[in-house]
Design a protein around this motif. Structure first.
Motif, PDB file in Angstrom:
ATOM      1  N   SER A  89       0.827  -1.211   0.000  1.00  0.00           N
ATOM      2  CA  SER A  89       0.000   0.000   0.000  1.00  0.00           C
ATOM      3  C   SER A  89       0.855   1.253   0.000  1.00  0.00           C
ATOM      4  N   ALA A  90       1.940   1.258   0.770  1.00  0.00           N
ATOM      5  CA  ALA A  90       2.835   2.415   0.806  1.00  0.00           C
ATOM      6  C   ALA A  90       3.537   2.621  -0.532  1.00  0.00           C
ATOM      7  N   ILE A  91       3.996   1.527  -1.129  1.00  0.00           N
ATOM      8  CA  ILE A  91       4.645   1.634  -2.445  1.00  0.00           C
ATOM      9  C   ILE A  91       3.644   2.132  -3.483  1.00  0.00           C
ATOM     10  N   LEU A  92       2.422   1.614  -3.432  1.00  0.00           N
ATOM     11  CA  LEU A  92       1.393   2.057  -4.372  1.00  0.00           C
ATOM     12  C   LEU A  92       1.075   3.537  -4.183  1.00  0.00           C
ATOM     13  N   GLY A  93       1.030   4.009  -2.947  1.00  0.00           N
ATOM     14  CA  GLY A  93       0.797   5.428  -2.690  1.00  0.00           C
ATOM     15  C   GLY A  93       1.900   6.296  -3.265  1.00  0.00           C
ATOM     16  N   ALA A  94       3.139   5.855  -3.134  1.00  0.00           N
ATOM     17  CA  ALA A  94       4.264   6.612  -3.685  1.00  0.00           C
ATOM     18  C   ALA A  94       4.231   6.609  -5.213  1.00  0.00           C
ATOM     19  N   VAL A  95       3.934   5.467  -5.808  1.00  0.00           N
ATOM     20  CA  VAL A  95       3.893   5.377  -7.274  1.00  0.00           C
ATOM     21  C   VAL A  95       2.763   6.241  -7.827  1.00  0.00           C
ATOM     22  N   VAL A  96       1.602   6.204  -7.200  1.00  0.00           N
ATOM     23  CA  VAL A  96       0.468   7.011  -7.661  1.00  0.00           C
ATOM     24  C   VAL A  96       0.792   8.499  -7.537  1.00  0.00           C
ATOM     25  N   TRP A 113      -8.294  -0.219   6.779  1.00  0.00           N
ATOM     26  CA  TRP A 113      -7.916   1.145   7.170  1.00  0.00           C
ATOM     27  C   TRP A 113      -6.416   1.309   7.374  1.00  0.00           C
ATOM     28  N   ILE A 114      -5.740   0.252   7.783  1.00  0.00           N
ATOM     29  CA  ILE A 114      -4.278   0.316   7.904  1.00  0.00           C
ATOM     30  C   ILE A 114      -3.670   0.516   6.517  1.00  0.00           C
ATOM     31  N   GLY A 115      -4.191  -0.168   5.519  1.00  0.00           N
ATOM     32  CA  GLY A 115      -3.726   0.008   4.151  1.00  0.00           C
ATOM     33  C   GLY A 115      -3.984   1.414   3.633  1.00  0.00           C
ATOM     34  N   VAL A 116      -5.144   1.971   3.986  1.00  0.00           N
ATOM     35  CA  VAL A 116      -5.458   3.347   3.575  1.00  0.00           C
ATOM     36  C   VAL A 116      -4.448   4.315   4.170  1.00  0.00           C
ATOM     37  N   LEU A 117      -4.133   4.138   5.436  1.00  0.00           N
ATOM     38  CA  LEU A 117      -3.146   5.009   6.082  1.00  0.00           C
ATOM     39  C   LEU A 117      -1.775   4.830   5.441  1.00  0.00           C
ATOM     40  N   ALA A 118      -1.404   3.587   5.168  1.00  0.00           N
ATOM     41  CA  ALA A 118      -0.111   3.318   4.538  1.00  0.00           C
ATOM     42  C   ALA A 118      -0.048   3.905   3.130  1.00  0.00           C
ATOM     43  N   PHE A 119      -1.158   3.952   2.421  1.00  0.00           N
ATOM     44  CA  PHE A 119      -1.213   4.568   1.085  1.00  0.00           C
ATOM     45  C   PHE A 119      -1.153   6.085   1.195  1.00  0.00           C
TER      46      PHE A 119
END
Length: 132
Positions: free
Chosen positions: A10-17, A53-59
């Protein structure tokens, strides 16, 4: 282990987006902004459905941090997210997409009622019971 993978992905996806959106929002005005915002919304819905919700925060954390960094002047004075209509559309639209994905009801994301668990006759094990 599964939760750690969800957080990292999720964090990697947030950075890529954030990177793709910061670059692509100016590509073909106004289509670039619209597609970049749609990318944020789709990624957020995926992360919320998959990681909760943890994934949302990580994104959201790397997405917000990188979007802020890209809107600040770099060492040469240039920036990726300019203070014009396209830049503000990306900033406000991306933020709105995150909020909309967070406010979607769980039933729209494919959540269903889990089957009730009751003890099996004489064994003490849990089995699922089908409703009427």
């Amino acid at each position: 282990m599964r939760r750690a993978i969800e957080i990292v992905v999720s964090a990697i996806l947030g950075a890529v987006v954030a990177v793709v959106g910061a670059i692509a929002h100016r590509s073909i005005p106004p289509l670039g902004v619209i597609l970049s915002i749609a990318l944020v919304l789709a990624a957020m819905i995926f992360v919320r459905t998959w990681g909760g919700w943890i994934g949302v925060l990580a994104f959201a954390v790397p997405f917000v941090i990188l979007t802020i960094v890209f809107s600040r002047p770099g060492p040469g004075g240039s920036l990726l997210v300019a203070g014009d209509g396209l830049g503000y559309s990306w900033l406000w639209g991306g933020s709105a997409a995150v909020i909309v994905a967070c406010l979607l009801p769980p039933r729209l994301l494919g959540a269903s009622k889990a089957p009730a668990l009751t003890p099996a006759a004489g064994e003490g094990e849990a089995t699922s019971v089908q409703g009427p």
